[in-house]
Design an enzyme around this catalytic site. Structure first.
Site, PDB file in Angstrom:
ATOM      1  N   ALA A 103       0.940  -1.218   0.251  1.00 59.45           N
ATOM      2  CA  ALA A 103      -0.111   0.127  -0.028  1.00 59.45           C
ATOM      3  C   ALA A 103       0.832   1.205  -0.100  1.00 59.45           C
ATOM      4  O   ALA A 103       0.548   2.260  -0.773  1.00 59.45           O
ATOM      5  CB  ALA A 103      -0.821  -0.070   1.038  1.00 59.45           C
ATOM      6  N   ASP A 181      -7.218  -1.140   6.540  1.00 59.35           N
ATOM      7  CA  ASP A 181      -6.844  -1.280   7.818  1.00 59.35           C
ATOM      8  C   ASP A 181      -5.447  -2.226   7.947  1.00 59.35           C
ATOM      9  O   ASP A 181      -5.051  -2.717   6.890  1.00 59.35           O
ATOM     10  CB  ASP A 181      -7.832  -2.497   8.413  1.00 59.35           C
ATOM     11  CG  ASP A 181      -7.880  -3.713   7.767  1.00 59.35           C
ATOM     12  OD1 ASP A 181      -7.272  -4.597   8.598  1.00 59.35           O
ATOM     13  OD2 ASP A 181      -8.384  -3.881   6.629  1.00 59.35           O
ATOM     14  N   GLY A 324      -4.683  -6.919   1.787  1.00 61.23           N
ATOM     15  CA  GLY A 324      -5.364  -5.841   2.731  1.00 61.23           C
ATOM     16  C   GLY A 324      -4.563  -4.517   2.652  1.00 61.23           C
ATOM     17  O   GLY A 324      -4.048  -4.308   1.644  1.00 61.23           O
ATOM     18  N   GLU A 325      -4.746  -4.004   4.030  1.00 56.92           N
ATOM     19  CA  GLU A 325      -3.803  -2.607   4.003  1.00 56.92           C
ATOM     20  C   GLU A 325      -4.300  -1.437   2.941  1.00 56.92           C
ATOM     21  O   GLU A 325      -3.356  -0.750   2.802  1.00 56.92           O
ATOM     22  CB  GLU A 325      -2.122  -2.791   3.823  1.00 56.92           C
ATOM     23  CG  GLU A 325      -1.952  -4.009   4.754  1.00 56.92           C
ATOM     24  CD  GLU A 325      -0.280  -4.320   4.287  1.00 56.92           C
ATOM     25  OE1 GLU A 325       0.426  -3.449   3.860  1.00 56.92           O
ATOM     26  OE2 GLU A 325       0.134  -5.530   4.543  1.00 56.92           O
ATOM     27  N   GLY A 326      -5.508  -1.820   2.455  1.00 50.90           N
ATOM     28  CA  GLY A 326      -6.018  -0.509   1.616  1.00 50.90           C
ATOM     29  C   GLY A 326      -5.488  -0.802   0.169  1.00 50.90           C
ATOM     30  O   GLY A 326      -5.947   0.020  -0.706  1.00 50.90           O
TER      31      GLY A 326
END
Length: 379
Positions: A103, A181, A324-326
């Site tokens: 990200a 997140d 994840g992590e946007g």
């Protein structure tokens, strides 16, 4: 909120839908560009959605997006339900702050400022920058299968922190949020929330998470969600109570953030199953709130698919990015920006005025005769 108290019913009064009349105006303007209907696919829909969110036609290009990541550890990760060891969310935070995570790399490439908000990372606060930890509620959240993840006071504190971050972004001129997140155990909490609100069993919503867990870990995760559901279902009529029971501080803050973004008319791109779960809780609070959100992509997680279907949100892409992590939400940003640029810059085609469509002979430019003097008469 009235009298300083946190009354979730207020959100239903405060949140309005993006302006439907402006959206129709944007659609009519698009028709006047001369491009065939449907030629730009979902870009047309996105441009019209942004125009309604901004309440103006033509739409403004997206100039000040911001990536916001809420971070936290979950006690349930101690059961071995994640590919990452329990209590290691701080490694995700540090990699992001150092610019080494997927990200962070993409955000740098796209020129998007990135903000990390620590809500319950399980490390000493002094190990992370003060601007990251200033909203922290606690170190890790309680084990959702056997105990409340938060106390009532911690739940309100986390929820208000999410609202405060949304206000800070809106006041700072952010015109689009890319949401994500940084959590360990967060997909287990998300699956529990979605199963409770969709009335389904644990096995139906239990996915492999961002780390691609094996069958044994999947079974442990499924059992944890099953046990969490026993505690979540009695609380699903009270969204704050539900968040306290199983969500943890990061997911609770995400929920408050999403609702306050809708209040402040700030559009949001959702990432994966965690942001989808929080959005589903927020929809229960204010049914108009999802009109302010876009689903960035489909991750392949069954719980995310259920949540998005319940909110009638269609993913912009089907990349199945499960990191994840946007990351998935960030990949959707160029598409949204392209839609805004086209909606802002495509010129309208001016139709010829029928009054100007006259017989050329009547103007002396045809082959007939005319009494109108010409340059040749002067010679």
């Amino acid at each position: 909120m009235r009298d300083g108290s946190l009354n979730l019913d207020d959100f239903d009064d405060l949140i309005e839908r993006p302006h439907s009349g402006i959206r129709r105006d944007a659609e009519e303007r698009r028709l006047r560009t001369g491009l065939p209907p449907g030629a730009l696919g979902r870009l047309d829909e996105l441009g019209e959605w942004l125009a309604a969110a901004q309440a103006q036609v033509p739409v403004k290009p997206v100039r000040s997006p911001r990536m916001v990541l809420f971070a936290g550890d979950h006690g349930v990760a101690g059961l071995g339900v994640s590919a990452r060891p329990a209590g290691t969310a701080h490694t995700l935070v540090r990699a992001t702050l150092d610019g080494h995570s997927p990200a962070a790399i993409l955000a740098r490439e796209f020129g998007v400022p990135l903000r990390v908000v620590d809500m319950s990372v399980d490390c000493p606060a002094g190990e992370l920058p003060a601007e990251v930890t200033r909203h922290r509620v606690r170190r890790s959240s309680g084990r959702l299968d056997t105990e409340d993840s938060l106390t009532a006071d911690e739940t309100e504190q986390a929820f208000r922190a999410g609202m405060a971050v949304a206000d800070e972004e809106a006041d700072g001129g952010t015109d689009l949020i890319v949401l994500g997140d940084l959590s360990v155990g967060g997909t287990t909490a998300a699956g529990t929330l979605i199963a409770a609100l969709c009335g389904t069993d644990a096995s139906v919503v239990t996915g492999r998470g961002g780390g691609g867990i094996d069958d044994l870990v999947w079974m442990r995760k499924c059992a944890a969600i099953r046990d969490g559901l026993r505690r979540a279902r009695p609380a699903q009529g009270d969204q704050l109570r539900l968040l306290a029971a199983v969500a943890g501080a990061d997911l609770t803050a995400l929920t408050g953030f999403l609702l306050q973004c809708a209040v402040r008319r700030t559009p949001v791109i959702l990432d994966g199953v965690v942001s989808a779960a929080c959005a589903l809780v927020a929809q229960r609070v204010a049914f108009r709130a999802p009109d302010w959100w876009l689903a960035g992509q489909s991750t392949g997680e069954p719980a995310q698919a259920k949540a998005l279907d319940r909110m009638a949100l269609e993913p912009l892409a089907d990349h199945h990015v499960s990191a994840g992590e946007g990351t998935g939400a960030l990949l959707a940003l160029p598409l949204v920006r392209a839609a805004a640029e086209l909606a802002a810059e495509l010129p309208e085609v001016t139709e010829p005025d029928p009054a100007d469509d006259t017989d050329p002979d009547a103007t002396g430019t045809g082959t007939g005769t005319s009494d109108t003097p010409s340059a040749l008469d002067a010679t």
